[in-house]
Enzyme design. Structure first.
Site, PDB file in Angstrom:
ATOM      1  N   GLU A  60      27.463 -45.120  -0.238  1.00 56.26           N
ATOM      2  CA  GLU A  60      27.089 -44.030   0.663  1.00 56.26           C
ATOM      3  C   GLU A  60      25.647 -43.618   0.380  1.00 56.26           C
ATOM      4  OE1 GLU A  60      29.521 -40.496   0.572  1.00 56.26           O
ATOM      5  OE2 GLU A  60      28.435 -39.610   2.230  1.00 56.26           O
ATOM      6  N   GLY A  84      27.020 -36.653  -8.497  1.00 62.27           N
ATOM      7  CA  GLY A  84      28.196 -36.310  -9.312  1.00 62.27           C
ATOM      8  C   GLY A  84      29.273 -37.389  -9.307  1.00 62.27           C
ATOM      9  N   ALA A  85      29.652 -37.828  -8.108  1.00 63.82           N
ATOM     10  CA  ALA A  85      30.733 -38.799  -8.004  1.00 63.82           C
ATOM     11  C   ALA A  85      30.815 -39.297  -6.573  1.00 63.82           C
ATOM     12  CB  ALA A  85      32.060 -38.150  -8.394  1.00 63.82           C
ATOM     13  N   GLU A 131      33.609 -40.865  -3.486  1.00 60.63           N
ATOM     14  CA  GLU A 131      35.018 -40.896  -3.087  1.00 60.63           C
ATOM     15  C   GLU A 131      35.501 -42.246  -2.557  1.00 60.63           C
ATOM     16  OE1 GLU A 131      32.536 -39.148  -1.438  1.00 60.63           O
ATOM     17  OE2 GLU A 131      32.813 -39.293   0.731  1.00 60.63           O
ATOM     18  N   ASN A 132      34.940 -43.369  -2.978  1.00 60.27           N
ATOM     19  CA  ASN A 132      35.368 -44.682  -2.470  1.00 60.27           C
ATOM     20  C   ASN A 132      36.896 -44.768  -2.419  1.00 60.27           C
ATOM     21  OD1 ASN A 132      32.572 -45.559  -2.981  1.00 60.27           O
ATOM     22  ND2 ASN A 132      33.217 -45.371  -5.104  1.00 60.27           N
ATOM     23  N   HIS A 167      37.285 -32.456  -5.546  1.00 60.96           N
ATOM     24  CA  HIS A 167      36.453 -32.716  -4.357  1.00 60.96           C
ATOM     25  C   HIS A 167      36.602 -34.178  -3.908  1.00 60.96           C
ATOM     26  CE1 HIS A 167      32.772 -32.190  -1.811  1.00 60.96           C
ATOM     27  NE2 HIS A 167      32.660 -33.486  -2.046  1.00 60.96           N
ATOM     28  N   GLU A 168      36.435 -35.086  -4.854  1.00 62.19           N
ATOM     29  CA  GLU A 168      36.502 -36.509  -4.473  1.00 62.19           C
ATOM     30  C   GLU A 168      37.909 -36.868  -4.015  1.00 62.19           C
ATOM     31  OE1 GLU A 168      33.660 -37.616  -4.119  1.00 62.19           O
ATOM     32  OE2 GLU A 168      32.618 -36.216  -5.431  1.00 62.19           O
ATOM     33  N   HIS A 192      38.572 -35.799  -0.492  1.00 61.18           N
ATOM     34  CA  HIS A 192      37.925 -36.646   0.516  1.00 61.18           C
ATOM     35  C   HIS A 192      38.877 -37.720   1.043  1.00 61.18           C
ATOM     36  CE1 HIS A 192      33.811 -35.488   1.099  1.00 61.18           C
ATOM     37  NE2 HIS A 192      33.401 -35.708  -0.130  1.00 61.18           N
ATOM     38  N   GLU A 247      31.675 -33.167   4.210  1.00 60.99           N
ATOM     39  CA  GLU A 247      31.207 -32.475   3.010  1.00 60.99           C
ATOM     40  C   GLU A 247      31.439 -30.964   3.054  1.00 60.99           C
ATOM     41  OE1 GLU A 247      30.927 -34.071   0.540  1.00 60.99           O
ATOM     42  OE2 GLU A 247      30.336 -36.090   1.151  1.00 60.99           O
TER      43      GLU A 247
HETATM   44  N1  B3K Z   1      29.920 -38.427  -0.853  1.00 54.83           N
HETATM   45  C1  B3K Z   1      29.208 -38.491  -2.099  1.00 54.83           C
HETATM   46  C2  B3K Z   1      27.743 -38.296  -1.956  1.00 54.83           C
HETATM   47  C3  B3K Z   1      26.988 -39.514  -1.684  1.00 54.83           C
HETATM   48  C4  B3K Z   1      25.498 -39.262  -1.742  1.00 54.83           C
HETATM   49  C5  B3K Z   1      24.740 -40.460  -1.373  1.00 54.83           C
HETATM   50  N2  B3K Z   1      23.317 -40.278  -1.482  1.00 54.83           N
HETATM   51  C6  B3K Z   1      29.735 -37.519  -3.084  1.00 54.83           C
HETATM   52  C7  B3K Z   1      30.477 -36.386  -2.519  1.00 54.83           C
HETATM   53  O1  B3K Z   1      29.956 -35.543  -1.832  1.00 54.83           O
HETATM   54  O2  B3K Z   1      31.646 -36.332  -2.717  1.00 54.83           O
HETATM   55 ZN    ZN Z   2      31.738 -34.865  -0.970  1.00 54.45          ZN
END
Ligand code: B3K
Ligand code: ZN
Length: 890
Positions: free
Chosen positions: A125, A265-266, A268-269, A301-302, A305, A324
Site C-alpha cells: 500500500e 506502524g503496520a 493490514e495485508n 486497527h489492523e 481493517h 482509514e
Molecule cells: N494502511 C496502512 C498504511 C499504509 C501507508 C502506505 N504509505 C496502515 C494502516 O493505516 O492501517
Molecule cells: Zn489503517
C-alpha cells in the site's frame, strides 16, 4: 512519464479500469542477488468501456519476458517505459504472463519487496506492488491470489503469503517452496510476502459462529517473550468486532509478522499483517504504558481493517478515509472500551487539536476526501485518519448508536467484495437512519478547521437562555470560500449545583438526551440561535461535550465560568478542556507581561484550581494527570497568528515552575502515596495501574521542576529502582530535560547506564535516542548530530530516523526553531540525503519546515531558504517535490 516530472492526479478524472484481473498466480524465486517474479494473470476486458490497450503499472522492475496466451512476445509487440508496460490489440479474455527481475536487498524505499535485516518482506500500500511486477495496481482491480514462494531453506525456513497454505515441498540445492492461496478477492495493495528465519507464537480464537481460528505471531527468537500482550489485544479486538459490529473473521488463520524496518506502524495485508516491531512487541522492561496502548490500538486497527478496508475496500485512493477514518474510529472506540473512555477521548482530541489543526492550517491542508494529489503517500495524514474518524463519529452522534449500527450492517452487506466510495458509506448511513447527509458531505469535501463562535444571553424575566452559534472557516489551498458545515454541538447548561434540565423553544434541529441534561444542537447555516426555556438561573454553557465536532470553539469564558465547568461538569472532555482554557488565559497573561518584566507573577487562582483537582480523590488519577498538564507549546502556538516560540517557551516554563513550587507538598504526598500502592504488585499495563502511574509521574515531573536536591534524589532513585520502562523513562526524561546545569554529570551517568542496559534492545534504544533529541535544554542540535554518529544509529531504519531527526524537528520547538536557523539547515541536509533513500520518510520528516508562514519574518526566510535548497536537489522524489512545492506558495 518519468519520476522527475510529477503529475497531478484528480478525483474528477476517475474512470473504471479497462481490464479486470480475475486470477493472479505468482511465483517468487528469492535469491541474495536477484529475485525472479513469475506472474500469470487471467485478464478480462471491461466490456462496459470502449476497447483500449492494456497498460500495466511497473516501476524499478526489469522485464525478462512477456507472453499472451502462452505465446512469448517480441520487443515490438509491446512498449515499456519507467512506469508502465503497454500491449495493444488483445482479445477480450486472455492469459498474461511475465517474468520480472528485482533486487529487494537494494530497495531502501521500504516499499514493494525489500529486506529488513535478514528477512524479505513487502509493503504494497498504496502503490508498491508495481515495484514487484507489472500489474493493474489500483484498488478497484480485485483478484484471487495464489502465491508460491521459493527460497533457501536454511536461511529462510519460514515462507509466507496471504490466505491459507496449500502446498509445500523441497527442491534441489537446499531450496524449498510453500504455496499460499487467498480465496478472497483483493486489490494488489493487500498482497504480502515474508521469508525469514522466524519463530512463531500461537494461540486460538473461537468465533461467534464456532469456527476455530489459528492466531500466529512471527518474531525473531530473541523476542519470544514479547508477544503476549499483542496476542491478547488481537483476541480482544476479534471479540469486540463481533460484539460491537457483528463482524467475524473469515480465514482459518490470522498471521502477524514483526519487522524492524518499516515506514509506518503496520499493514493490514489480508490474513498476513506486517507490523513495525514497535507496534507488536511489548515487555515491561522495554515498553512504556503508552507503548503498550499503542500496541493494543494498532493490533486492533489492523485487525478491524479486515472488514473496513479488505472485505470492503476503496475504489480509488481519494477514498482512503473510507477505510482509514472509519477504522481509526473503530480502534478509538475499542481502546476506549478496553480502558478509560474519557482519558482516551482527551488524548485523541489533544493530539487532533495540536497536530491535525496545524495540518488544516498549513500548506498541505486537504479535505478528508482529497480532490487531487501528486503522490498518494503524502495523503496518509492526520486529516484522512484522525479527522476522518471525527467525521464518522459525528455521523454516529447525529443518528445515535443504534442507527449507526444499522448503517454499518447495511454498508458491509451492500458492498462486501466491492471497491467503493465515501459516498457509498454515507449513503448506507443515510438509508439506515432516514437522515439527509447532503450538507454533511462538506466535512469530506472541504479542508480547514471551522471556527465555531458561541454567544450566550440569559433573560431573567423570561427564564430563557439564548445560545447563538456561528461558523466560519478560513480559506485553504483548494477553496477560498466555504459552504457551511453541518455541526453537531453537544451542550449542557451548568447551574450553581450542576447540569440543568433542558428544554428547547420552537421547532429546531436538535435532540435532547433521555436524562435531559444534554442537547445536541445541529448548526447547519452560518448562524443560528437556539433558545432554552425554563432556565431558572444564569447558566454556564458547557459546549462541544465529548468534543462533538472537530472545530475551534470561541466562547468568551471568564475564569469563574471555567472554574464552574472544572468543578461541576460530568463530561470529562469538557472538564479537561476547561482546565486547558484556564491555563491558556494564565499563560497568555504571563506572555503579555514578559514584554515588560523578566519574572511576571502567575495567577494564583490557577494554582488553587490545580490544588483542588490534585487533591480530589473522586477523580480518576489519569484525568487528574491530564488536567494538571498545561497546554503544549504547539497548542499555544496554534492560538497565535505568528508563533512566538521563545515567549511561549519561557512563559509556559514559568507557569510550570510556579505550579511546581506552590504545590510541592501536594505533589510529594501524591507521589509517595501512589508509589507505595504500585510497589505492592509487579508491573501491569492494566488501565487502573496506567492511570496511577501517569499521575505519579506527572507529580515527579513537577517535583523535578522545583530543582530541589531531594526531588532530584527521588527521581534518581526511581530511575535506578524501577522495574518498568514507564517509570524508568519518566525519571530519565525529567532528569535529561531539566534545565539545571548542576546535574549535568548525573544526566550523563543515567544516560550511559540506560544505554548499557538497553543496547541489545533496539526499541528501548529508540526511546533513549528520543529523550535526548527532544530535550529543550540548549545545545540539542549538537547532541542530535552526535547521536547520528552513534553505533546504534541506523540511517536505514525509520524508527531511528523518527526518534532522532523527528524528535528534534517535531518535538523540540525551542531548539529546532533556534533563531540562527541551524535547525532548519540541519533538517534540509537530512531531507536531501534521505530523499533518494526513502522518499516517504523524507517527505514526512519535512513537515515542520512547511509551516514557515506561522513564524516571524527572519525565521520565515531561513525556513524558505532551507526549502529552496531541498527543491534544488536534482532528481527529487515526487513525495518530497509535492510537499516542498506546495509549501513554498506564498
Ligand atoms: N494502511 C496502512 C498504511 C499504509 C501507508 C502506505 N504509505 C496502515 C494502516 O493505516 O492501517
Ligand atoms: Zn489503517
Amino acid at each position: 512519464m518519468s519520476k522527475s516530472q510529477p503529475k497531478t492526479i484528480y478525483l474528477k478524472d476517475y474512470s473504471a479500469p479497462d481490464y479486470f484481473i480475475e486470477k493472479t498466480e505468482l511465483e517468487f524465486d528469492l535469491f541474495e542477488a536477484d529475485t525472479l517474479v513469475r506472474s500469470k494473470l487471467t485478464i478480462a476486458r471491461n466490456t462496459a468501456k470502449p476497447a483500449a490497450p492494456l497498460v500495466l503499472n511497473g516501476q524499478n522492475v526489469e522485464l525478462v519476458s512477456v507472453a499472451i496466451n502462452g505465446e512469448v512476445l517480441s520487443a515490438s509487440d509491446y512498449t515499456v517505459d519507467d512506469v508502465s508496460l503497454t500491449i495493444s490489440n488483445l482479445p477480450d479474455t486472455f492469459i498474461f504472463e511475465c517474468v520480472t527481475k528485482i533486487q529487494p536487498q537494494d530497495n531502501t524505499s521500504l516499499e514493494g519487496l525489500y529486506k529488513s535485516r535478514t528477512m524479505f518482506c513487502t509493503q504494497c500500500e498504496a502503490e508498491g506492488f508495481r515495484k514487484i511486477t507489472y500489474y493493474l495496481d489500483r484498488p478497484d482491480v480485485m483478484s484471487v491470489f495464489t502465491t508460491k514462494v521459493i527460497a533457501d531453506k536454511q536461511k529462510f525456513p519460514v515462507l509466507l503469503s496471504n490466505g491459507n497454505e496449500v502446498g509445500a515441498g523441497e527442491l534441489d540445492g537446499g531450496r524449498h517452496w510453500v504455496e499460499w492461496n487467498d480465496p478472497f478477492k483483493k486489490p494488489a495493495y493487500l498482497f504480502a510476502l515474508v521469508a525469514g528465519d522466524l519463530i512463531n507464537v500461537d494461540s486460538h480464537f473461537t468465533t461467534q459462529s464456532g469456527r476455530e481460528i489459528l492466531l500466529r505471531i512471527f518474531i525473531e527468537p530473541k523476542d519470544k517473550n514479547k508477544c503476549d500482550y499483542a496476542m491478547q489485544a488481537l483476541k480482544n479486538a476479534m471479540r469486540w468486532d463481533e460484539d460491537v459490529y457483528g463482524r467475524e473473521y473469515d480465514l482459518d488463520i490470522f498471521m502477524i509478522v514483526a519487522v524492524d524496518d518499516f515506514n509506518m506502524g503496520a499493514m493490514e495485508n489480508k490474513g498476513l499483517n506486517i507490523f513495525n516491531t514497535s507496534c507488536v512487541l511489548a515487555s515491561p522492561e522495554t515498553t512504556t504504558d503508552a507503548g503498550y496502548q499503542r500496541v493494543e490500538g494498532v493490533v486492533a486497527h489492523e485487525y478491524f481493517h479486515n472488514w473496513s478496508g479488505n472485505r470492503v475496500t476503496c475504489r480509488d485512493w481519494f477514498q482512503l478515509s473510507l477505510k482509514e477514518g472509519f477504522t481509526v474510529f473503530r480502534d478509538e472506540e475499542f481502546s476506549a472500551d478496553m480502558g478509560s473512555p474519557t482519558v482516551k477521548r482527551v488524548e485523541d482530541v489533544s493530539m487532533l487539536r495540536s497536530m491535525q489543526f496545524a495540518e488544516d492550517a498549513g500548506p498541505m491542508a486537504h479535505p478528508v476526501q482529497p480532490s487531487s494529489f501528486i503522490e498518494i503517500s503524502n495523503f496518509y495524514t492526520l486529516t484522512v485518519y484522525e479527522k476522518g474518524a471525527e467525521v464518522v463519529r459525528m455521523i454516529r452522534t447525529l443518528i445515535g448508536a443504534e442507527q449507526f449500527r444499522k448503517g454499518s450492517d447495511l454498508y458491509f452487506e451492500r458492498h462486501d467484495g466491492q471497491a467503493v466510495t465515501i459516498e457509498d458509506f454515507v449513503a448506507a448511513m443515510a438509508d439506515a437512519s432516514g437522515r439527509d447527509f447532503s450538507l454533511f458531505m462538506n466535512w469530506y469535501k472541504q479542508a480547514g478547521t471551522p471556527k465555531l463562535s458561541a454567544k450566550g444571553d440569559y433573560n431573567a424575566a423570561n427564564k430563557t437562555f439564548s445560545l447563538t452559534l456561528s461558523q466560519s472557516c478560513p480559506p485553504t489551498p483548494e477553496s477560498q470560500t466555504k459552504q457551511p458545515f453541518h455541526i453537531p454541538v453537544a451542550v449542557a447548561l451548568l447551574g450553581k449545583e450542576g447540569a440543568l434540565k433542558l428544554s428547547l423553544q420552537g421547532d429546531v434541529q436538535a435532540s435532547i438526551s433521555a436524562d435531559q441534561q444534554e442537547a445536541v444542537l445541529e448548526l447547519t447555516s452560518s448562524s443560528q440561535t437556539f433558545v432554552f426555556e425554563n432556565v431558572d438561573e444564569p447558566p454556564v454553557p458547557s459546549l462541544l461535550r465529548g468534543f462533538s465536532a472537530p472545530v475551534k470553539l470561541a466562547y468568551n469564558y471568564s475564569r469563574e465560568e471555567l472554574g464552574r465547568i472544572i468543578t461541576l461538569e460530568t463530561d470529562g472532555f469538557c472538564r479537561w478542556d476547561a482546565s486547558q482554557q484556564y491555563a491558556l488565559l494564565v499563560i497568555a497573561d504571563v506572555m503579555a507581561a514578559l514584554v515588560n518584566e523578566p519574572a511576571p507573577a502567575v495567577d494564583e487562582s490557577l494554582i488553587e484550581a490545580y490544588r483542588t483537582v490534585l487533591t480530589n480523590d473522586a477523580l480518576d488519577p489519569a484525568m487528574i494527570a491530564l488536567m494538571l498538564s498545561l497546554p503544549s507549546e504547539d497548542y499555544i502556538g496554534d492560538q497565535q497568528a505568528i508563533v512566538d516560540v521563545d515567549t511561549i517557551h519561557h512563559a509556559r516554563n514559568r507557569v510550570v515552575r510556579k505550579i511546581a513550587l506552590s504545590l510541592h507538598a501536594e505533589f510529594l504526598a501524591c507521589y509517595n502515596k501512589i508509589h507505595q500502592e504500585l510497589s505492592a504488585a509487579p508491573y501491569s499495563p492494566d488501565a487502573t495501574s496506567i492511570a496511577k502511574r501517569s499521575l505519579k509521574n506527572k507529580a515527579l515531573a513537577y517535583l523535578v521542576e522545583t530543582g530541589k536536591p531531594e526531588a532530584i534524589e527521588l527521581c534518581k532513585a526511581q530511575f535506578e529502582q524501577s522495574d518498568n520502562m514507564t517509570d524508568t523513562m519518566a525519571a530519565l526524561t525529567a532528569l535529561v530535560h531539566s534545565p539545571k546545569a548542576a546535574i549535568a554529570d548525573l544526566k550523563a551517568a543515567c544516560l550511559a547506564q540506560a544505554y548499557g542496559k538497553w543496547k541489545e534492545e533496539s526499541l528501548a534504544v529508540n526511546q533513549w535516542f528520543a529523550v535526548q533529541a527532544t530535550s529543550p535544554v540548549p545545545g540539542a542540535l549538537a547532541v542530535v548530530e552526535s547521536l547520528m554518529q552513534h553505533e546504534a544509529f541506523d540511517i536505514r531504519n525509520p524508527n531511528k530516523l523518527r526518534a532522532v531527526i523527528g524528535g528534534f524537528a517535531m518535538r523540540n520547538s525551542i531548539n529546532f526553531h533556534d533563531r540562527s536557523g541551524s535547525g532548519y539547515a540541519f533538517l534540509a541536509d537530512q531531507i536531501i540525503k534521505l530523499d533518494s533513500q526513502n522518499p516517504q520518510v523524507a517527505s514526512r520528516l519535512l513537515t515542520p519546515l512547511t509551516r514557515w508562514k506561522k513564524y516571524d519574518e527572519k525565521r520565515q526566510q531561513l525556513m524558505r531558504d532551507a526549502l529552496q535548497r531541498i527543491l534544488d536537489k536534482p532528481g527529487l522524489s515526487p513525495d518530497v517535490y509535492e510537499v516542498v512545492t506546495k509549501s513554498m506558495v506564498k
